[in-house]
Design a protein around this motif. Structure first.
Motif, PDB file in Angstrom:
ATOM      1  N   GLY A 431       4.106   8.613  -1.936  1.00 39.07           N
ATOM      2  CA  GLY A 431       4.205  10.014  -1.562  1.00 39.07           C
ATOM      3  C   GLY A 431       5.388  10.796  -2.072  1.00 39.07           C
ATOM      4  O   GLY A 431       5.453  12.004  -1.848  1.00 39.07           O
ATOM      5  N   THR A 432       6.348  10.173  -2.730  1.00 43.24           N
ATOM      6  CA  THR A 432       7.495  10.948  -3.216  1.00 43.24           C
ATOM      7  C   THR A 432       8.320  10.136  -4.213  1.00 43.24           C
ATOM      8  O   THR A 432       8.266   8.898  -4.233  1.00 43.24           O
ATOM      9  CB  THR A 432       8.404  11.380  -2.056  1.00 43.24           C
ATOM     10  N   GLY A 433       9.075  10.854  -5.082  1.00 45.79           N
ATOM     11  CA  GLY A 433      10.116  10.251  -5.912  1.00 45.79           C
ATOM     12  C   GLY A 433       9.675   9.562  -7.182  1.00 45.79           C
ATOM     13  O   GLY A 433      10.493   8.960  -7.870  1.00 45.79           O
ATOM     14  N   LYS A 434       8.381   9.631  -7.512  1.00 48.04           N
ATOM     15  CA  LYS A 434       7.912   8.954  -8.727  1.00 48.04           C
ATOM     16  C   LYS A 434       7.251   9.951  -9.681  1.00 48.04           C
ATOM     17  O   LYS A 434       6.626  10.930  -9.243  1.00 48.04           O
ATOM     18  CB  LYS A 434       6.933   7.843  -8.364  1.00 48.04           C
ATOM     19  N   SER A 435       7.396   9.655 -10.984  1.00 47.22           N
ATOM     20  CA  SER A 435       6.763  10.514 -11.993  1.00 47.22           C
ATOM     21  C   SER A 435       6.498   9.718 -13.261  1.00 47.22           C
ATOM     22  O   SER A 435       7.137   8.683 -13.505  1.00 47.22           O
ATOM     23  CB  SER A 435       7.638  11.734 -12.313  1.00 47.22           C
ATOM     24  N   ALA A 436       5.559  10.213 -14.053  1.00 45.28           N
ATOM     25  CA  ALA A 436       5.255   9.639 -15.370  1.00 45.28           C
ATOM     26  C   ALA A 436       5.148  10.788 -16.366  1.00 45.28           C
ATOM     27  O   ALA A 436       4.294  11.679 -16.200  1.00 45.28           O
ATOM     28  CB  ALA A 436       3.955   8.841 -15.327  1.00 45.28           C
ATOM     29  N   VAL A 457     -11.976   7.050  -3.615  1.00 48.98           N
ATOM     30  CA  VAL A 457     -11.812   7.835  -2.387  1.00 48.98           C
ATOM     31  C   VAL A 457     -10.416   7.726  -1.805  1.00 48.98           C
ATOM     32  O   VAL A 457     -10.024   8.554  -0.962  1.00 48.98           O
ATOM     33  CB  VAL A 457     -12.840   7.378  -1.317  1.00 48.98           C
ATOM     34  N   ASN A 458      -9.635   6.699  -2.239  1.00 50.72           N
ATOM     35  CA  ASN A 458      -8.268   6.570  -1.714  1.00 50.72           C
ATOM     36  C   ASN A 458      -7.231   7.320  -2.552  1.00 50.72           C
ATOM     37  O   ASN A 458      -6.034   7.207  -2.317  1.00 50.72           O
ATOM     38  CB  ASN A 458      -7.871   5.099  -1.576  1.00 50.72           C
ATOM     39  N   ARG A 459      -7.691   8.058  -3.550  1.00 49.48           N
ATOM     40  CA  ARG A 459      -6.769   8.799  -4.414  1.00 49.48           C
ATOM     41  C   ARG A 459      -6.324  10.101  -3.735  1.00 49.48           C
ATOM     42  O   ARG A 459      -7.012  10.633  -2.842  1.00 49.48           O
ATOM     43  CB  ARG A 459      -7.416   9.158  -5.763  1.00 49.48           C
ATOM     44  N   ALA A 460      -5.208  10.630  -4.231  1.00 46.55           N
ATOM     45  CA  ALA A 460      -4.748  11.939  -3.750  1.00 46.55           C
ATOM     46  C   ALA A 460      -5.660  13.032  -4.283  1.00 46.55           C
ATOM     47  O   ALA A 460      -6.087  12.993  -5.439  1.00 46.55           O
ATOM     48  CB  ALA A 460      -3.315  12.186  -4.213  1.00 46.55           C
ATOM     49  N   ASN A 461      -5.968  13.985  -3.440  1.00 50.95           N
ATOM     50  CA  ASN A 461      -6.756  15.132  -3.919  1.00 50.95           C
ATOM     51  C   ASN A 461      -5.874  16.339  -4.222  1.00 50.95           C
ATOM     52  O   ASN A 461      -6.371  17.441  -4.428  1.00 50.95           O
ATOM     53  CB  ASN A 461      -7.851  15.496  -2.925  1.00 50.95           C
ATOM     54  N   ASN A 462      -4.550  16.086  -4.222  1.00 48.43           N
ATOM     55  CA  ASN A 462      -3.582  17.166  -4.519  1.00 48.43           C
ATOM     56  C   ASN A 462      -2.465  16.675  -5.436  1.00 48.43           C
ATOM     57  O   ASN A 462      -1.308  17.040  -5.278  1.00 48.43           O
ATOM     58  CB  ASN A 462      -3.000  17.711  -3.227  1.00 48.43           C
ATOM     59  N   ASN A 479      -7.608  16.891  -8.147  1.00 50.26           N
ATOM     60  CA  ASN A 479      -8.257  16.003  -7.188  1.00 50.26           C
ATOM     61  C   ASN A 479      -8.651  14.722  -7.905  1.00 50.26           C
ATOM     62  O   ASN A 479      -9.620  14.702  -8.665  1.00 50.26           O
ATOM     63  CB  ASN A 479      -9.482  16.683  -6.590  1.00 50.26           C
ATOM     64  N   GLN A 480      -7.897  13.645  -7.676  1.00 52.62           N
ATOM     65  CA  GLN A 480      -8.171  12.388  -8.352  1.00 52.62           C
ATOM     66  C   GLN A 480      -9.211  11.528  -7.620  1.00 52.62           C
ATOM     67  O   GLN A 480      -9.464  10.394  -8.017  1.00 52.62           O
ATOM     68  CB  GLN A 480      -6.868  11.608  -8.555  1.00 52.62           C
ATOM     69  N   GLU A 481      -9.831  12.086  -6.556  1.00 54.29           N
ATOM     70  CA  GLU A 481     -10.975  11.423  -5.952  1.00 54.29           C
ATOM     71  C   GLU A 481     -12.228  11.615  -6.808  1.00 54.29           C
ATOM     72  O   GLU A 481     -13.200  10.871  -6.678  1.00 54.29           O
ATOM     73  CB  GLU A 481     -11.231  11.999  -4.553  1.00 54.29           C
ATOM     74  N   LEU A 482     -12.168  12.638  -7.704  1.00 57.30           N
ATOM     75  CA  LEU A 482     -13.331  13.016  -8.508  1.00 57.30           C
ATOM     76  C   LEU A 482     -13.077  12.797 -10.000  1.00 57.30           C
ATOM     77  O   LEU A 482     -11.972  12.504 -10.424  1.00 57.30           O
ATOM     78  CB  LEU A 482     -13.669  14.489  -8.252  1.00 57.30           C
ATOM     79  N   LEU A 504       3.744  16.001 -17.150  1.00 51.37           N
ATOM     80  CA  LEU A 504       4.446  15.235 -16.121  1.00 51.37           C
ATOM     81  C   LEU A 504       3.537  15.080 -14.899  1.00 51.37           C
ATOM     82  O   LEU A 504       3.145  16.072 -14.266  1.00 51.37           O
ATOM     83  CB  LEU A 504       5.741  15.954 -15.725  1.00 51.37           C
ATOM     84  N   ILE A 505       3.192  13.822 -14.577  1.00 53.42           N
ATOM     85  CA  ILE A 505       2.396  13.511 -13.393  1.00 53.42           C
ATOM     86  C   ILE A 505       3.359  13.065 -12.289  1.00 53.42           C
ATOM     87  O   ILE A 505       4.132  12.121 -12.475  1.00 53.42           O
ATOM     88  CB  ILE A 505       1.369  12.412 -13.696  1.00 53.42           C
ATOM     89  N   ARG A 506       3.308  13.748 -11.116  1.00 48.33           N
ATOM     90  CA  ARG A 506       4.251  13.459 -10.031  1.00 48.33           C
ATOM     91  C   ARG A 506       3.490  13.047  -8.758  1.00 48.33           C
ATOM     92  O   ARG A 506       2.285  13.298  -8.623  1.00 48.33           O
ATOM     93  CB  ARG A 506       5.095  14.708  -9.737  1.00 48.33           C
ATOM     94  N   ASN A 507       4.239  12.439  -7.853  1.00 49.99           N
ATOM     95  CA  ASN A 507       3.605  12.074  -6.576  1.00 49.99           C
ATOM     96  C   ASN A 507       4.220  12.810  -5.384  1.00 49.99           C
ATOM     97  O   ASN A 507       3.920  12.477  -4.225  1.00 49.99           O
ATOM     98  CB  ASN A 507       3.643  10.563  -6.351  1.00 49.99           C
ATOM     99  N   ALA A 508       5.035  13.800  -5.652  1.00 48.24           N
ATOM    100  CA  ALA A 508       5.679  14.554  -4.563  1.00 48.24           C
ATOM    101  C   ALA A 508       4.635  15.252  -3.710  1.00 48.24           C
ATOM    102  O   ALA A 508       3.857  16.078  -4.196  1.00 48.24           O
ATOM    103  CB  ALA A 508       6.661  15.565  -5.142  1.00 48.24           C
ATOM    104  N   GLY A 509       4.591  14.918  -2.410  1.00 50.70           N
ATOM    105  CA  GLY A 509       3.666  15.562  -1.479  1.00 50.70           C
ATOM    106  C   GLY A 509       2.235  15.118  -1.605  1.00 50.70           C
ATOM    107  O   GLY A 509       1.338  15.713  -0.970  1.00 50.70           O
ATOM    108  N   ALA A 510       1.966  14.089  -2.394  1.00 51.26           N
ATOM    109  CA  ALA A 510       0.588  13.636  -2.591  1.00 51.26           C
ATOM    110  C   ALA A 510       0.051  12.974  -1.324  1.00 51.26           C
ATOM    111  O   ALA A 510       0.780  12.284  -0.605  1.00 51.26           O
ATOM    112  CB  ALA A 510       0.515  12.670  -3.767  1.00 51.26           C
ATOM    113  N   ASN A 511      -1.241  13.146  -1.039  1.00 52.53           N
ATOM    114  CA  ASN A 511      -1.857  12.613   0.180  1.00 52.53           C
ATOM    115  C   ASN A 511      -2.699  11.369  -0.069  1.00 52.53           C
ATOM    116  O   ASN A 511      -3.614  11.054   0.696  1.00 52.53           O
ATOM    117  CB  ASN A 511      -2.688  13.691   0.884  1.00 52.53           C
ATOM    118  N   GLY A 512      -2.429  10.654  -1.150  1.00 52.92           N
ATOM    119  CA  GLY A 512      -3.122   9.411  -1.482  1.00 52.92           C
ATOM    120  C   GLY A 512      -2.501   8.798  -2.719  1.00 52.92           C
ATOM    121  O   GLY A 512      -1.418   9.205  -3.178  1.00 52.92           O
TER     122      GLY A 512
END
Length: 524
Positions: A431-436, A457-462, A479-482, A504-512
């Protein structure tokens, strides 16, 4: 005269050129030899001229005699009369400020296999051709003369196996119609050599002429290797296998003229720009296999003209003779249009390829380059839109460690299908601090940018994805569920040349789980 006519005429002259190389006995049935009528041990101009006046073929000058050109020899309105020696051992000293030989009118006259030597006070041409058809200068050496050869009128003159050393004047060979209806058509220069330690000579000087072919030349030292000049300059100039070394100024300069084809030319250590087109050059030029090394100015400078193509150049210019920070491998002025540089490599003092206009002007004037290596330059190209799109789409996979930079701990897996390449990365749903960051090396232009992932279905949609481009940063929530295994477009963006752009792909605030798999750049 069209370029096709030039080459047809060159073909027609081939038999003439071959005959000029035959042994004396084969080339003519008879010859005459001047004699020392005043018995002073020297054959002077008057004694040679008396024979030329009545000659029907060859006037032979044996090397065993001593000669003195104390007056100009003239071959006027003759057909097939030749002054022939035995090579460099037939020495013709020019005494005083006179021309050595003048050929005018007539057809097929020649000076062959002699050596002219300049004397004190000599300030003229050694040979001048002022009219007629298919006259020739073959196997002639000019040593310490003021000038070598001037062509002022005529059709199809042939200069071959000409050697110039230590000239003291302002040019080696000048081709320039004298005005009015007088001009030179279809001149051929083959195997021309010039060497000098001075800085005044322009080895080849081309003015009013239609059709000049230079086939193999080696020109070292002095002021310039070749200069074209005049109100209109020459038309239809073709050069092949020309080497120019250490000129004090430009190696080649077309101040004016039109329709130029330059092939296999090497210019080294020029004191100024290697190859230049002036502001009065009309246009129509193709430069192929052009090699310029250690030019103290620009490698190539194009100040005027249109329809100019440079193919596969290899250019290195230091710019040391220019104001610091202004030198270019190839400089193109705003007035030029339809200029292209294709393939090869270019390095300048500051810029690789510099166009002095704006981005809009370069688009409107169609000034472009393609597949040119510019990576060693401080500024590869200016403006950046000179560089055309790459030959193929750029795809960066997560396994590309040279172009993918990871922040934080990511895990490579193959659990779910739909990924690109060998695997994909996930962030562990932290959910935070990582990026590619995916960073391509681009030429300037517009690209459509895509991202791809393995959906579940377990991916972040944001999942936040940033596209860093010439206009700033655009952020998207995907939305990475789709869209499993699908290239999803993020839009079309403008990028500068180099590595300034990225995704830049980030995970800040991601919900999955956040997935980093691959990105794609497609030129538009």
């Amino acid at each position: 005269m069209s370029s096709a006519k030039i080459f047809l005429r060159a073909t027609a002259l081939a038999s003439f050129a071959v005959a000029a190389t035959l042994p004396l006995a084969a080339a003519t049935a008879s010859y005459v030899v001047p004699i020392d009528t005043n018995t002073n041990g020297v054959i002077e101009s008057s004694e040679i001229q008396s024979v030329l006046n009545t000659a029907k073929g060859v006037v032979f000058l044996p090397a065993s005699n001593t000669y003195s050109l104390n007056a100009t020899l003239t071959i006027t309105s003759k057909n097939g009369v030749s002054l022939v020696g035995e090579g460099v051992t037939t020495v013709l000293p020019i005494v005083g400020n006179i021309e050595g030989v003048v050929i005018s009118a007539g057809t097929g006259c020649a000076v062959r296999h002699v050596k002219f030597v300049g004397g004190v006070g000599h300030a003229q041409n050694a040979i001048r051709i002022s009219g007629g058809n298919e006259h020739a200068v073959q196997g002639v050496t000019f040593q310490a003369t003021y000038r070598a050869i001037q062509l002022v009128d005529g059709i199809g003159p042939l200069l071959t196996d000409v050697t110039m050393t230590g000239l003291t004047g302002d040019y080696g060979i000048k081709i320039d119609g004298s005005g009015g209806t007088a001009k030179v058509d279809a001149a051929q220069l083959h195997n021309i050599t010039g060497s000098s330690s001075g800085t005044n000579i322009e080895w080849l000087l081309f003015g009013r002429a239609d059709g000049i072919e230079v086939q193999t030349a080696s020109l070292s030292g002095s002021k310039r290797g070749l200069r074209a000049y005049g109100a209109t300059g020459p038309k239809y100039v073709y050069t092949n296998n020309v080497t120019i070394s250490s000129p004090a100024n430009e190696g080649v300069l077309f101040e004016s003229g039109a329709d130029v084809l330059v092939n296999d030319t090497t210019i080294t250590n020029s004191g100024g720009t290697g190859f230049g087109f002036g502001s009065s050059f009309v246009g129509g030029a193709v430069l192929t296999d052009l090699t310029i090394s250690s030019a103290a100015g620009h490698g190539v400078s194009i100040e005027g003209g249109r329809d100019i193509g440079i193919l596969e150049p290899v250019i290195t210019a230091t710019g040391s003779a220019l104001t610091a920070g202004t030198g270019a491998g190839i400089k193109i002025a705003t007035a030029c249009s339809y200029v292209s540089v294709t393939d090869g490599s270019v390095k300048g003092g500051q810029y690789g390829i510099l166009y002095t206009g704006t981005t809009t002007q370069s688009d409107n004037q169609n000034v472009k380059m393609k597949n040119v290596t510019l990576t060693t330059n401080t500024v590869p190209s200016s403006p950046g839109n000179l560089e055309g799109p790459p030959a193929s789409t750029i795809i960066i996979d997560n396994t590309d460690t040279t172009r993918v930079t990871l922040t934080g701990a990511w895990t490579a897996v193959t659990t779910n299908p739909g990924y690109y390449g060998a695997n994909y990365l996930h962030d562990g749903n932290t959910g935070t601090g990582k990026s590619a960051r995916f960073t391509p090396t681009l030429v300037a232009g517009n690209y459509e940018v895509f991202a791809r992932w393995s959906a579940n279905v377990n991916r972040a949609n944001n999942t936040p994805i940033d596209v860093i481009h010439a206009g700033g940063t655009s952020t998207f929530s995907v939305n990475q569920e789709l869209n499993n295994g699908t290239w999803v477009s993020l839009g079309v963006f403008t990028f500068n040349a180099g590595t300034g752009g990225s995704v830049l792909i980030r995970n800040a605030g991601a919900n999955g789980y956040v997935i980093a798999d691959a990105v794609q750049f497609i030129p538009q």
